[in-house]
Structure formats: structure tokens, C-alpha cells
Design an enzyme around this catalytic site. Structure first.
Site, PDB file in Angstrom:
ATOM      1  N   LYS A  81       0.858  -1.190   0.000  1.00 36.87           N
ATOM      2  CA  LYS A  81       0.000   0.000   0.000  1.00 36.87           C
ATOM      3  C   LYS A  81       0.891   1.235   0.000  1.00 36.87           C
ATOM      4  CE  LYS A  81      -3.808   1.981   2.784  1.00 36.87           C
ATOM      5  NZ  LYS A  81      -4.635   1.797   4.011  1.00 36.87           N
ATOM      6  N   SER A 156      -9.612   1.648   3.212  1.00 31.63           N
ATOM      7  CA  SER A 156      -8.832   2.489   2.329  1.00 31.63           C
ATOM      8  C   SER A 156      -7.785   1.731   1.509  1.00 31.63           C
ATOM      9  CB  SER A 156      -8.102   3.572   3.151  1.00 31.63           C
ATOM     10  OG  SER A 156      -7.194   2.961   4.061  1.00 31.63           O
ATOM     11  N   SER A 180      -9.554  -0.772   7.431  1.00 30.41           N
ATOM     12  CA  SER A 180      -9.032  -0.669   6.060  1.00 30.41           C
ATOM     13  C   SER A 180      -8.269  -1.867   5.532  1.00 30.41           C
ATOM     14  CB  SER A 180      -8.152   0.568   5.925  1.00 30.41           C
ATOM     15  OG  SER A 180      -8.966   1.698   5.821  1.00 30.41           O
TER      16      SER A 180
HETATM   17  N1  GLN Z   1     -12.922   3.837   6.648  1.00 32.31           N
HETATM   18  C1  GLN Z   1     -12.352   4.313   7.880  1.00 32.31           C
HETATM   19  C2  GLN Z   1     -11.979   5.770   7.720  1.00 32.31           C
HETATM   20  O1  GLN Z   1     -12.345   6.322   6.754  1.00 32.31           O
HETATM   21  C3  GLN Z   1     -11.162   3.490   8.243  1.00 32.31           C
HETATM   22  C4  GLN Z   1      -9.959   3.810   7.454  1.00 32.31           C
HETATM   23  C5  GLN Z   1      -8.760   2.990   7.831  1.00 32.31           C
HETATM   24  O2  GLN Z   1      -8.859   1.954   8.486  1.00 32.31           O
HETATM   25  N2  GLN Z   1      -7.620   3.478   7.441  1.00 32.31           N
HETATM   26  O3  GLN Z   1     -11.362   6.367   8.544  1.00 32.31           O
END
Ligand code: GLN
Length: 488
Positions: A81, A156, A180
């Protein structure tokens, strides 16, 4: 079946490498060919390092031939990532503000994977600064779900999940602050593990919310996840939150035997908003666990309903502090046309950050401001302790918790993009474990409307071995993980 090499698991590919049936160059070439063939549709990659990867594969083939590469990950093509620092390889966080940022050092996990002999083929797309649940918040482009190109791959870490699902890498590492890793794994039908907070070093992970962020693997099966954990887990003096505890062999529990285990089914994870097809798949998984000799009992985790609201105070607060460093002076993009320093700060951040990132910085700055700190941030930290106490209580008598990973299967691109609250609900079942700092894994748990359903298994702190054991037993008793998306 040279053409299908890219679809193997790590342990299958490693076996073929050892038997000299394939070379690392062939594996790497098959992944690069796959990227050429399908990534214009999936759009999982921000950067592909083709030339370096092939040179590295040759180097690994040499070491393998001499018997000097002993890790099961040696010679395996992987990707990371784009939130993980890679020395000499552009690392953008999918943000315009870091579009041309080239780190001078490797994240500890990147270093460990390199020492194990992996071959880096590229860096994957993500929601900007890991803020989102669909990868639509990338500052560059949206990633598509290989199972249905009109739907999102989750987020994400959507580029990571889509790449592993589509055969563009045998492993990807992602980060999980509120879900994420697990949510995109669920939406793309792969295995995604969020380790215990502190189990895997975060040195070199570009910070989002420091009390929540964890790094973990996306793989095509549970054995691979265990192999990767064997490599990346462990103490790191460069990360002050790193746990100094011995690392077990995570493959040890992969026996298929879970007889007598006690699994908890929290009623708060079966609420309105869970799609019927998702609920049906998870109920069927419960039956499967009972057939395997485990007992499954309903429990209550009463503070679950506060997790989302608590997260959206804590995560933006910490993000607002972490993102203060992007000022156009120290890193990345800088508005060179600004008339003076102060205006330069403003215009750099205005042009460099996307809408969701700005929204979070504003919410966080507000929640931390004098007079509001006690009412919001401090209160949220107290509620967080209550959420953790729900977990502590369940783990006094249960081995693990079973739930859906996500209330829905992959949704249409654009469907939630203009409604942040609807998007935030995607993580309603993943966020509590980040609050508690405990580990969780999402594994393929069936299909609904032709799209993958994720089964989430949550364990106590440092209980990765246990949840992998349970996940493996389920995987061996089902065929879901063998499905590959129809993509050509
Ligand atoms: N979807 C969650 C957010 O928008 C979690 C994101 C993540 O785990 N990086 O913060």
C-alpha cells in the site's frame, strides 16, 4: 499452466520454486503480464516497478539456486500500500501533497520483507491518507473491484485488496485504522488480517491516527497470512508502541481442529442495515463452525453502538495533529507561487489535500480545541475504554468473536461518494477492534448477489494464532477461497 502462475498462493508458489518447477523471474513476469492485461480496468497501482522487480527476481533466483534463500517468501512478487515508505520508490499516500515524495528509508515491514527475499512489483492505490472505505478518495483515481468493475474494492487499502484478488501480487500489505484491511478484504474475497496494536512495527508507515493504525497482510488464503505474520511481526525499537513479546510460529495452529472452542456471536453485529445475503452467509458459517465441533453462543457487547461516533472523534483528532507536518516546507508539494510563508502554508495545503482529508482535519482541530477537548476527545477516550471492556469481558470465557466484516457486499462506485455518513457505516463492525487494540481477520465467507461476503473473526490481544487457527479450519471446510474473479 504458466499462464495461471499469478493465481497461486504463496505457499504453492514457494513449493514450485523449491522444486525448480518455476523461477522467481517467471512468477514475477506472470504478475507483471497480469498487471499489463487487467490493471487498466482495475487500476490498483499508483506505481509499478517492473524493471527493478525483474532484476530483483534474477538476484533471488541466484540465491535460491545456491540454497541461500530459506524464507518461504523468497522470490515471491508482492506489493505494498502506498502508505508504506519504500527507499528510492515513490510513496504518495495517494495524495497530491506527496505525489513526488521519494523516501530515503524503508518501513520496517518493507525491510523485513526484503530481507525475506520478496520481489516488490509496485505500490497500490488507496484512499488519500487512508481516509475512506472505497478508494474513491484517492487523490489520483478510483480502483475498481475485480469481481464487478462497477463496484468499489473497499478501502482504504482498496488497491491492495484488488491487486491480490486479481492476481497482481501474491501478497500486499495494507494498514487498518478502522477497518481498512478487513473491509476491502471482505469486498474482494481475500484474506485480510489486522494484528494486535503493537504486534507489527509501524516505523515508516505514514501516520493517520496513531493510537489505531496497524499494518497487516492481504493474501489468498490463511496459510499465506500466517507465513507473512511470521516475517513481519515482532519488536522494533524504532516504534515506541511496539510490543516486546516473542513471536510464535503462526502456522502452528493450522491443524483444522477447533473442537471444543467457544465462539461468541454478538447480537449488536446483526442489526438493521446488514444485507440479508450477508447475514445468511454468516449464519451458514455459524452452522459450519458447529459442525466442526465449536460451540457458538449469542453474547451482548452493549457499547458497540458508540464505536463509530467515538472513532470519528479520535481518528480525525489524531489525523489533524499528524497531518500538520505537511506544510510545503519539509515534505512533498509546495506552492512556489505563494507571496509569503503564511500564505504558502495555506495554499500548499489547500491544493495538496483532497476534500475528505480537509474534512477530517477540520473535525479534528475542532474536537481538540481549547474548551472542546474535554467534551469531545477526552469523552471519546473514556467511551473507548468501555468498548474495550466489552471485549475483555467476552474473552474471559470465549476464544473468539464471529461477525460479518462489512454490513454490505461491494457497493456501486459513486453510490456513497457524496454521503460521508453512509460511507462511514461501512466500518461499523471493524472499528470496535481498533478501539480495543485487538486482532481481527476477514476471510472469504460466501457470496451474495454474485459478490464476496467477508467473515470476521476477532480475538483477544496477541490472539493472532487463535484466530488464524479458527480461520484455517473454516477455510479447509469451505471452497470460497478458491474462487477467482472472472476478469480477462
Ligand atoms: N474507513 C475508515 C476511515 O475512513 C477506516 C480507514 C482505515 O482503516 N484506514 O477512517
Amino acid at each position: 499452466m504458466a499462464g495461471e502462475l499469478f493465481n497461486l498462493t504463496i505457499h504453492e508458489a514457494a513449493e514450485k520454486l523449491r522444486a525448480k518447477e518455476v523461477s522467481s523471474r517467471e512468477l514475477t513476469q506472470s504478475v507483471l503480464d497480469r498487471i499489463t492485461a487487467v490493471d487498466d480496468k482495475v487500476k490498483a497501482f499508483v506505481t509499478v516497478t517492473a524493471e527493478q522487480a525483474l532484476a530483483r527476481a534474477d538476484e533471488m533466483d541466484n540465491l535460491l539456486a545456491k540454497g541461500e534463500a530459506t524464507s518461504p517468501l523468497a522470490g515471491i512478487p508482492i506489493n505494498l500500500k502506498d502508505v508504506l515508505s519504500t527507499k528510492g520508490v515513490r510513496t504518495t499516500c495517494s495524495s497530491k501533497i506527496l505525489e513526488n515524495f521519494v523516501p530515503v528509508y524503508n518501513a520496517t515491514v518493507a525491510e523485513k520483507l526484503q530481507q525475506a527475499g520478496t520481489v516488490l512489483v509496485g505500490k497500490t492505490n488507496m484512499d488519500e491518507f487512508a481516509m475512506g472505505s472505497s478508494t474513491e478518495n484517492s487523490g489520483f483515481f478510483t480502483t475498481h473491484n475485480p469481481w464487478n468493475l462497477d463496484t468499489v474494492p473497499g478501502g482504504s487499502s482498496g488497491g491492495s485488496s484488488a491487486s491480490v484478488a486479481a492476481g497482481m501480487g501474491f501478497l500486499s500489505l495494507g494498514s487498518d485504522t478502522g477497518g481498512s484491511i478487513r473491509q476491502p478484504a471482505a469486498l474482494t474475497g481475500v484474506v485480510g488480517l489486522k494484528p494486535t496494536y503493537g504486534r507489527v512495527s509501524r516505523y515508516g508507515l505514514i501516520a493517520f491516527a496513531s493510537s489505531l493504525d496497524q499494518i497487516g497482510p492481504f493474501t489468498r488464503d490463511v496459510t499465506d497470512a500466517a507465513l507473512v505474520m511470521n516475517t513481519i511481526a515482532g519488536y522494533d525499537r524504532c516504534d515506541s508502541t511496539s510490543i516486546n513479546a516473542p513471536v510464535p510460529d503462526y502456522t502452528r495452529g493450522l491443524t483444522g481442529d477447533i473442537k471444543g472452542m467457544r465462539l461468541a456471536l454478538p447480537k449488536e453485529y446483526f442489526v438493521e442495515g446488514v444485507e440479508p445475503g450477508v447475514e445468511a452467509a454468516i449464519r451458514a458459517a455459524v452452522t459450519k463452525f458447529e459442525e466442526l465441533g465449536a460451540t457458538v453462543e449469542e453474547v451482548s457487547m452493549p457499547h458497540t453502538k458508540y464505536a463509530l461516533a467515538t472513532y470519528y472523534i479520535i481518528a480525525p483528532s489524531e489525523a489533524s495533529a499528524n497531518l500538520a507536518r505537511y506544510d510545503g516546507v519539509k515534505y512533498g508539494f509546495s506552492d512556489k507561487n505563494a507571496p509569503n510563508l503564511i500564505k504558502g502554508y495555506f495554499s500548499t495545503r489547500d491544493q495538496g489535500f483532497g476534500r475528505e482529508v480537509k474534512r477530517r482535519i477540520m473535525i479534528g482541530t475542532y474536537a481538540l480545541s481549547s474548551g472542546y477537548y474535554d467534551a469531545f476527545y477526552l469523552k471519546a477516550q473514556k467511551v473507548r475504554t468501555l468498548i474495550k471492556s466489552d471485549f475483555d469481558k467476552v474473552f474471559e470465557t470465549f476464544d473468539a468473536i464471529i461477525s460479518p466484516t462489512s454490513p454490505t457486499v461491494a457497493f456501486k462506485i459513486g453510490e456513497k461518494a457524496s454521503d460521508p455518513l453512509a460511507m462511514y457505516l461501512s466500518d461499523i463492525f471493524t472499528i470496535p477492534a481498533n478501539m480495543a487494540g485487538t486482532p481481527g481477520v476477514s476471510i472469504p465467507g460466501g457470496f451474495s448477489e454474485g459478490l464476496p461476503v467477508g467473515l470476521q473473526i476477532l480475538g483477544p490481544a496477541l490472539g493472532e494464532e487463535k484466530i488464524l487457527q479458527i480461520a484455517y479450519a473454516y477455510e479447509q471446510a469451505t471452497e470460497w477461497h478458491k474462487q477467482r474473479p472472472p476478469l480477462n
